[in-house]
Design a protein around this motif. Structure first.
Motif, PDB file in Angstrom:
ATOM      1  N   LEU A  18       0.830  -1.207   0.000  1.00 51.87           N
ATOM      2  CA  LEU A  18       0.000   0.000   0.000  1.00 51.87           C
ATOM      3  C   LEU A  18       0.866   1.259   0.000  1.00 51.87           C
ATOM      4  N   SER A  19       1.914   1.233   0.834  1.00 49.95           N
ATOM      5  CA  SER A  19       2.729   2.437   0.974  1.00 49.95           C
ATOM      6  C   SER A  19       3.595   2.694  -0.261  1.00 49.95           C
ATOM      7  N   TRP A  20       4.166   1.642  -0.826  1.00 45.24           N
ATOM      8  CA  TRP A  20       5.015   1.839  -2.021  1.00 45.24           C
ATOM      9  C   TRP A  20       4.175   2.188  -3.254  1.00 45.24           C
ATOM     10  N   LYS A  21       2.917   1.726  -3.253  1.00 52.93           N
ATOM     11  CA  LYS A  21       2.021   2.089  -4.362  1.00 52.93           C
ATOM     12  C   LYS A  21       1.643   3.563  -4.244  1.00 52.93           C
ATOM     13  N   GLN A  22       1.325   3.957  -3.002  1.00 44.85           N
ATOM     14  CA  GLN A  22       0.934   5.351  -2.783  1.00 44.85           C
ATOM     15  C   GLN A  22       2.066   6.304  -3.165  1.00 44.85           C
ATOM     16  N   ALA A  23       3.307   5.899  -2.869  1.00 45.65           N
ATOM     17  CA  ALA A  23       4.469   6.741  -3.197  1.00 45.65           C
ATOM     18  C   ALA A  23       4.851   6.619  -4.676  1.00 45.65           C
ATOM     19  N   ARG A  24       4.063   5.895  -5.447  1.00 43.37           N
ATOM     20  CA  ARG A  24       4.290   5.679  -6.889  1.00 43.37           C
ATOM     21  C   ARG A  24       5.650   5.036  -7.185  1.00 43.37           C
ATOM     22  N   LEU A  25       6.109   4.236  -6.230  1.00 40.37           N
ATOM     23  CA  LEU A  25       7.346   3.480  -6.462  1.00 40.37           C
ATOM     24  C   LEU A  25       7.045   2.257  -7.312  1.00 40.37           C
ATOM     25  N   VAL A  26       5.815   1.772  -7.200  1.00 37.83           N
ATOM     26  CA  VAL A  26       5.402   0.615  -7.996  1.00 37.83           C
ATOM     27  C   VAL A  26       4.032   0.871  -8.622  1.00 37.83           C
ATOM     28  N   ASP A  27       3.825   0.272  -9.810  1.00 42.84           N
ATOM     29  CA  ASP A  27       2.548   0.461 -10.507  1.00 42.84           C
ATOM     30  C   ASP A  27       1.630  -0.730 -10.291  1.00 42.84           C
ATOM     31  N   GLU A  28       2.237  -1.887 -10.043  1.00 37.26           N
ATOM     32  CA  GLU A  28       1.431  -3.104  -9.969  1.00 37.26           C
ATOM     33  C   GLU A  28       1.996  -4.027  -8.888  1.00 37.26           C
ATOM     34  N   VAL A  29       1.085  -4.616  -8.102  1.00 34.46           N
ATOM     35  CA  VAL A  29       1.533  -5.517  -7.026  1.00 34.46           C
ATOM     36  C   VAL A  29       0.880  -6.884  -7.214  1.00 34.46           C
ATOM     37  N   ILE A  30       1.698  -7.922  -7.146  1.00 37.83           N
ATOM     38  CA  ILE A  30       1.145  -9.281  -7.127  1.00 37.83           C
ATOM     39  C   ILE A  30       1.429  -9.885  -5.746  1.00 37.83           C
ATOM     40  N   ALA A  31       0.359 -10.357  -5.117  1.00 39.62           N
ATOM     41  CA  ALA A  31       0.477 -10.936  -3.775  1.00 39.62           C
ATOM     42  C   ALA A  31       0.660 -12.438  -3.892  1.00 39.62           C
ATOM     43  N   CYS A  32       1.583 -12.969  -3.088  1.00 42.26           N
ATOM     44  CA  CYS A  32       1.817 -14.416  -3.134  1.00 42.26           C
ATOM     45  C   CYS A  32       1.850 -14.966  -1.714  1.00 42.26           C
ATOM     46  N   GLY A  33       1.175 -16.083  -1.518  1.00 47.72           N
ATOM     47  CA  GLY A  33       1.158 -16.700  -0.193  1.00 47.72           C
ATOM     48  C   GLY A  33       0.489 -18.047  -0.303  1.00 47.72           C
ATOM     49  N   HIS A  34       0.221 -18.674   0.861  1.00 48.90           N
ATOM     50  CA  HIS A  34      -0.433 -19.978   0.727  1.00 48.90           C
ATOM     51  C   HIS A  34      -1.863 -19.982   1.259  1.00 48.90           C
ATOM     52  N   ARG A  35      -2.346 -18.810   1.688  1.00 49.98           N
ATOM     53  CA  ARG A  35      -3.741 -18.759   2.164  1.00 49.98           C
ATOM     54  C   ARG A  35      -4.588 -17.934   1.201  1.00 49.98           C
ATOM     55  N   GLU A  36      -5.382 -18.674   0.364  1.00 48.33           N
ATOM     56  CA  GLU A  36      -6.153 -18.000  -0.690  1.00 48.33           C
ATOM     57  C   GLU A  36      -7.067 -16.924  -0.139  1.00 48.33           C
TER      58      GLU A  36
END
Ligand SMILES: NC(=O)c1ccc[n+]([C@@H]2O[C@H](COP(=O)([O-])OP(=O)(O)OC[C@H]3O[C@@H](n4cnc5c(N)ncnc54)[C@H](O)[C@@H]3O)[C@@H](O)[C@H]2O)c1
Ligand SMILES: O=C(O)C(=O)C[C@]1(C(=O)O)C=C[C@@H](O)C=C1
Length: 301
Positions: A18-36
Motif C-alpha cells: 500500500l505504501s510503495w504504491k501510494q508513493a508511486r514506487l510501484v505500478d502493480e503488485v502481485i500478492a503471493c502466499g499460501h492462504r487463498e
C-alpha cells in the motif's frame, strides 16, 4: 511499469504494498502466499492487483521482490524464487532479525545473492494479517539497512532510496549491531509480555485477574497478542542475543526482588527514578535523534 511481487502478504507485506504504491514506487503488485482467503482479501482491499499461490508465477515478471514471511521460513522462499528472478530484479525482505536472514538469503539465492538488499522496518503491530495493513504504517519510522561487503551497493541504495520515498527514515548499521539492539528493545519485551500473560493465564484465579486488569497490565502486555509463529521464529533466529538479554534482565529482577524483600526503599527508588527519567525523556527523543553508535551513515529525511 514497475511490478512488485510480495511473498507473504500479511501485515507488513500488505502495508509495504500500500505504501510503495501510494508513493508511486510501484505500478502493480502481485500478492503471493499460501492462504487463498487472505490473498483474495488483499485484492479486495486494493493492496494487490492480482494474487497467486505460486512463487514462480509471482516472481517471473517482477522488478522488485519482497519476502515478508516469518524469518525461519525465509531460506526456503529465497531458494524457491531464485531460479525465476529477472536478471535486473531486486530482492529485499522485512524480517525482524538480520544475521540469520542474510545467511538465509545467501544460501537460498546462491549466485543471485548479488540481487539482494536487506531492510527491516521498525513499525508493525500486534495483530497479524493483511486485514490490518495500512498505507501509513512506515511514515517517519526507521528502516534499518544492514548491507554487507558482498552485496551490490546499487541494489542497497535502490532499496534505501525507495523506503525514504515511501516516507520512512533509513538507519545503516551492521547486522550484528542490529540483532543486539533489537534483542534488547523489541525481542526481550515480547518474550516478557508472553511469559507474564502465559503465567497468569495458568493460575487458579486467572479469569478474575485477567478480567479485572487495568490499563497498566494492558499496556505492558499488548504485544502478547502478537503472532506466535512470527515470534517463535524471531526467538530461534536471534537466540544468542535474546538469551544474553534475558540473563541481564533476570539479574536486574533478582536485585529488585532482594530490595523488595529487604525493604530497601533507596535501592527501589533509585531504580524506578532512573527508569522513569529514561522512559519519559530519552525513549521518545531517540526517534528524533540517533539510535546509537554505528558507522555514521545515518540518514534522516
Ligand atoms: N508485525 C510486526 O510488527 C513486524 C514488524 C517488522 C517486521 N516484521 C517481520 O515481517 C515479516 C512478516 O510479519 P507480519 O507481521 O506481516 O506477519 P503476518 O502473519 O501478518 O504475515 C505473514 C504472511 O506470510 C504468510 N506466510 C507464512 N509462511 C509462508 C510461506 N512459507 N510462504 C508464503 N507465505 C507464507 C502468512 O500466510 C501471512 O500472510 C516477519 O518476518 C516479521 O518478523 C514484523
Ligand atoms: O508495534 C508492535 O506491536 C511491534 O511489536 C512492532 C515491532 C517492535 O518490537 O517495535 C515488532 C517487531 C519488529 O521487527 C519491529 C517492530
Amino acid at each position: 511499469m514497475t511490478k512488485m511481487a510480495v511473498i507473504g502478504f500479511g501485515l507488513i507485506g500488505g502495508s509495504m504494498a500500500l505504501s510503495w504504491k501510494q508513493a508511486r514506487l510501484v505500478d502493480e503488485v502481485i500478492a503471493c502466499g499460501h492462504r487463498e482467503e487472505s490473498l483474495k482479501l488483499a485484492k479486495e482491499m486494493g493492496a494487490a492487483d492480482s494474487w497467486t499461490t505460486s512463487i514462480p508465477e509471482a516472481v517471473k515478471d517482477a522488478d522488485i521482490v519482497v519476502v515478508a514471511v516469518p524469518v525461519q521460513a525465509m531460506e526456503k522462499v529465497f531458494s524457491d524464487l531464485a531460479d525465476y528472478l529477472k536478471p535486473d530484479a531486486v530482492v529485499t525482505d522485512v524480517g525482524s532479525t538480520r544475521m540469520t536472514v542474510i545467511e538465509a538469503a545467501r544460501k537460498g539465492l546462491k549466485e543471485k545473492f548479488c540481487q539482494y538488499a536487506p531492510g527491516h522496518p521498525i513499525a508493525g503491530g500486534e495483530l497479524p494479517g493483511v486485514a490490518y495493513a495500512t498505507k501509513d504504517l512506515f511514515n517517519d519510522k526507521w528502516v534499518i539497512s544492514t548491507p554487507t561487503d558482498e552485496m551490490d551497493p546499487e541494489k542497497v541504495k535502490f532499496i534505501e532510496d525507495a523506503w525514504t520515498k515511501a516516507g520512512a527514515k533509513i538507519k545503516v548499521m551492521s547486522p550484528e549491531l542490529h540483532d543486539a539492539i533489537f534483542a534488547s528493545v523489541s525481542h526481550l519485551p515480547h518474550v516478557l509480555a508472553y511469559a507474564l500473560v502465559d503465567m497468569i493465564s495458568k493460575e487458579k484465579y486467572a479469569k478474575e485477574k485477567l478480567g479485572m486488569a487495568g490499563a497498566g497490565f494492558r499496556d505492558f502486555t499488548r504485544i502478547a497478542a502478537s503472532s506466535p509463529a512470527m515470534w517463535r521464529d524471531i526467538c530461534l533466529s536471534n537466540r544468542t542475543a535474546i538469551s544474553k538479554e534475558l540473563k541481564r534482565y533476570r539479574q536486574g529482577l533478582e536485585e529488585l526482588q532482594e530490595a523488595i524483600e529487604n525493604s530497601d526503599a533507596q535501592k527501589l527508588e533509585a531504580c524506578f527514578e532512573n527508569a522513569m527519567k529514561n522512559r519519559r525523556g530519552l525513549v521518545f527523543s531517540a526517534s528524533k535523534q540517533d539510535l546509537g553508535k554505528d558507522d555514521g551513515r545515518s540518514k534522516s529525511h
